[in-house]
Design an enzyme around this catalytic site. Sequence first.
Site, PDB file in Angstrom:
ATOM      1  N   ASP A  70       0.839  -1.196   0.000  1.00 15.44           N
ATOM      2  CA  ASP A  70       0.000   0.000   0.000  1.00 15.44           C
ATOM      3  C   ASP A  70       0.879   1.253   0.000  1.00 15.44           C
ATOM      4  O   ASP A  70       1.651   1.489   0.935  1.00 15.44           O
ATOM      5  CB  ASP A  70      -0.894  -0.015   1.246  1.00 15.44           C
TER       6      ASP A  70
ATOM      7  N   THR B  18      -2.611   6.228  -4.501  1.00 16.59           N
ATOM      8  CA  THR B  18      -1.437   6.956  -3.997  1.00 16.59           C
ATOM      9  C   THR B  18      -0.206   6.637  -4.825  1.00 16.59           C
ATOM     10  O   THR B  18       0.552   7.538  -5.187  1.00 16.59           O
ATOM     11  CB  THR B  18      -1.137   6.612  -2.521  1.00 16.59           C
ATOM     12  N   THR B  19      -0.027   5.355  -5.130  1.00 19.49           N
ATOM     13  CA  THR B  19       1.148   4.971  -5.916  1.00 19.49           C
ATOM     14  C   THR B  19       1.094   5.638  -7.281  1.00 19.49           C
ATOM     15  O   THR B  19       2.075   6.203  -7.759  1.00 19.49           O
ATOM     16  CB  THR B  19       1.199   3.439  -6.056  1.00 19.49           C
TER      17      THR B  19
ATOM     18  N   ASP C 282      -8.957   0.944   1.460  1.00 21.23           N
ATOM     19  CA  ASP C 282      -8.948   1.361   0.052  1.00 21.23           C
ATOM     20  C   ASP C 282     -10.329   1.122  -0.562  1.00 21.23           C
ATOM     21  O   ASP C 282     -10.893   1.988  -1.220  1.00 21.23           O
ATOM     22  CB  ASP C 282      -7.897   0.585  -0.760  1.00 21.23           C
TER      23      ASP C 282
HETATM   24  N1  LIG Z   1      -6.597  -7.097 -12.888  1.00 16.45           N
HETATM   25  C1  LIG Z   1      -5.912  -6.025 -13.247  1.00 16.45           C
HETATM   26  N2  LIG Z   1      -5.312  -5.961 -14.449  1.00 16.45           N
HETATM   27  C2  LIG Z   1      -4.611  -4.864 -14.811  1.00 16.45           C
HETATM   28  N3  LIG Z   1      -4.458  -3.781 -14.041  1.00 16.45           N
HETATM   29  C3  LIG Z   1      -5.035  -3.780 -12.846  1.00 16.45           C
HETATM   30  C4  LIG Z   1      -5.797  -4.888 -12.366  1.00 16.45           C
HETATM   31  N4  LIG Z   1      -6.248  -4.590 -11.138  1.00 16.45           N
HETATM   32  C5  LIG Z   1      -5.785  -3.354 -10.840  1.00 16.45           C
HETATM   33  N5  LIG Z   1      -5.068  -2.855 -11.867  1.00 16.45           N
HETATM   34  C6  LIG Z   1      -4.422  -1.553 -11.963  1.00 16.45           C
HETATM   35  O1  LIG Z   1      -3.498  -1.386 -10.910  1.00 16.45           O
HETATM   36  C7  LIG Z   1      -3.375   0.004 -10.603  1.00 16.45           C
HETATM   37  C8  LIG Z   1      -3.555   0.247  -9.138  1.00 16.45           C
HETATM   38  O2  LIG Z   1      -2.511  -0.341  -8.447  1.00 16.45           O
HETATM   39  P1  LIG Z   1      -2.305  -0.106  -6.897  1.00 16.45           P
HETATM   40  O3  LIG Z   1      -3.585  -0.296  -6.196  1.00 16.45           O
HETATM   41  O4  LIG Z   1      -1.127  -0.932  -6.532  1.00 16.45           O
HETATM   42  O5  LIG Z   1      -1.844   1.403  -6.828  1.00 16.45           O
HETATM   43  P2  LIG Z   1      -2.633   2.709  -6.484  1.00 16.45           P
HETATM   44  O6  LIG Z   1      -4.093   2.460  -6.452  1.00 16.45           O
HETATM   45  O7  LIG Z   1      -2.148   3.751  -7.412  1.00 16.45           O
HETATM   46  O8  LIG Z   1      -2.057   3.082  -5.052  1.00 16.45           O
HETATM   47  P3  LIG Z   1      -2.477   2.525  -3.602  1.00 16.45           P
HETATM   48  O9  LIG Z   1      -3.504   1.465  -3.783  1.00 16.45           O
HETATM   49  O10 LIG Z   1      -1.190   2.038  -3.064  1.00 16.45           O
HETATM   50  O11 LIG Z   1      -3.011   3.717  -2.907  1.00 16.45           O
HETATM   51  C9  LIG Z   1      -4.442   0.714 -11.382  1.00 16.45           C
HETATM   52  O12 LIG Z   1      -3.887   1.330 -12.509  1.00 16.45           O
HETATM   53  C10 LIG Z   1      -5.383  -0.409 -11.767  1.00 16.45           C
HETATM   54  O13 LIG Z   1      -6.106  -0.125 -12.938  1.00 16.45           O
HETATM   55 MG   LIG Z   2      -4.999   0.952  -5.223  1.00 18.61          MG
END
Ligand SMILES: Nc1ncnc2c1ncn2[C@@H]1O[C@H](COP(=O)(O)OP(=O)(O)OP(=O)(O)O)[C@@H](O)[C@H]1O
Ligand SMILES: [Mg+2]
Length: 549
Positions: free
Chosen positions: A67, A100-101, A396
């Site tokens: 996260d 966030t990422t 989240d």
């Molecule tokens: N099954 C999937 N196939 C492809 N991409 C996916 C899938 N599930 C999630 N994603 C993508 O992963 C990304 C989100 O990743 P992640 O949750 O690690 O980071 P974040 O939401 O930016 O930050 P955080 O959750 O750490 O606050 C998004 O771009 C989302 O569309």
């Molecule tokens: Mg996320």
Amino acid sequence: MAYYTTAGGQQVIVLKEDTERQRGRDARKSNMMAAQIIAEVLKTTLGPKGMDKMLIDSLGDITITSDGATVLDEIDVQHPAAKMMIEVAKTQDKEVGDGTTTSVLLAGALLGKASELIDDNIHPSIIITGYQAAAEKALEALEAAAIDVDMEDHETLMKLSNTSIRGKAVSNARDHLSGVVIDAIKQIIEHRNGDVIADVDNVQIVKKEGESLRATELVKGIIVDKEVVHAGMPKKIKGAKIALIDTPLEVKKTEFDAEIRITSPDSIKAFLDQESEMLKKKVDQVVATGANVVFCQKGIDDMAQHYLAKAGVLGSRRVKKSDMEKLAKATGGKVINNLADLNATDLGLCGSVEEKKVGNDKMIFVEECKDPKAVAIFIRAGLERMLDEAERALNDALHVIADVAEVPQMVSGGGSIEMEMAKAVSEHAASVGGREQLAIEAFAKALEIIPRTLSENAGLDILDTMVAMKAAHAKKGGAAMGVNVFGEGVIDMLKEGVVEPKVVKEQAIKSGIEVASMILRIDDVVAARSGGMGGPGGPPGGMPDDMDM
Ligand SMILES: Nc1ncnc2c1ncn2[C@@H]1O[C@H](COP(=O)(O)OP(=O)(O)OP(=O)(O)O)[C@@H](O)[C@H]1O
Ligand SMILES: [Mg+2]
């Protein structure tokens, strides 16, 4: 060192002896580098195939997570520009609770591209203007691609929640957790002046080791992590009428050390009787309202406990302030700080208040509330680490569902929306001439960091994926094509059910550009030596000894 030499050759001391100063290109470079290092740290955590980070704090406590907000929260950063990046993540987390990422990666990529432009002698202010024009176009494209969400469409809500819940630890129970999250948010939605308000703070999260994640449940009420205060009190009340009190059920101690001279056994008795009489009066005030449950934010004296028990009232003391507020929201009661003001109408109502044994502990469950505006999610899991990871995942997901409750729009994930925005931005760049065009193109390239990183983290060939992405997005109907992280190539993210709230992406662009421009604008860093110019990028070396301006 910190001298200013006048034309006449006179030296004027401007800054304190041990002040460090870094200017122009040097200042900018080290700031940009520090910020990019933060993005680099988070990079491998992006997406469902992202890796975890093991974080060990100064006390040796270990957190394992992917996260973004948690990672940045735990690491101790020195450099001021790196701290600014962490602020971005915090803003993102506070505003929308996810992405966030993404926001940090975007800011890092924008700075990376800016760095190249600066090397080509393009002035930072031109870059900032170009970036801002580009961001506007990107947001327009985001708006155009947004799909309406119906809060009654359970299947879509499940997809939104599931997309935000990743992490191997919790993925087995993902559907179950998403169901709980959706029920929780739907329950706490409030309508005020035509606006929909879904405040995640009204969802209490309580964790207890034992059973499995699938036993995690929604409680239509609040869980108070306290015991019933007196053995003689009932442990269960049906049809509860709850007094919420923010004042001690105790006799006020004197402010100063008063000495009471007691000369005979009779006067001891009189003194004690008087104290007990005062407590009895307080208890009577509570009982007279019809209350059969008391939650007190302060203490309850032994004698008061005894009287409450005698009246058949279930009581608990030293309840957390935040829990008191949630209890009020859940039961429709009012927290009272003057007993004389307590009325029957201030009492909260619910179907059941019961002390239950959970593992080795006892907790009071305030349940069966009628249309509660605060609810609890009771997380169960075998290991503490699992509980923590589940809490982060739920957090989240709760935010994501709250986001779409407030702004009911979503976009396709997997890097597809970023590609669409990049496409719109680079099309716009072509219509702008001069150096600004280069900055706008750079923005489009920076957006590609998301699909690139998703494919890198999934172990796919970045170049192949990006070529396929571009080809797919050039075609009609290819707007939702994203990275196939569980296979290879590109697939339709809407068909895969990979969707995210529009506001998450909107905020990521806004915060990304904000911090990037803020860092680009700094061309002078003045720091006291003991201050924070250390860390990545380091204190400025090779500064000219005379600070001729
Ligand atoms: N099954 C999937 N196939 C492809 N991409 C996916 C899938 N599930 C999630 N994603 C993508 O992963 C990304 C989100 O990743 P992640 O949750 O690690 O980071 P974040 O939401 O930016 O930050 P955080 O959750 O750490 O606050 C998004 O771009 C989302 O569309
Ligand atoms: Mg996320």
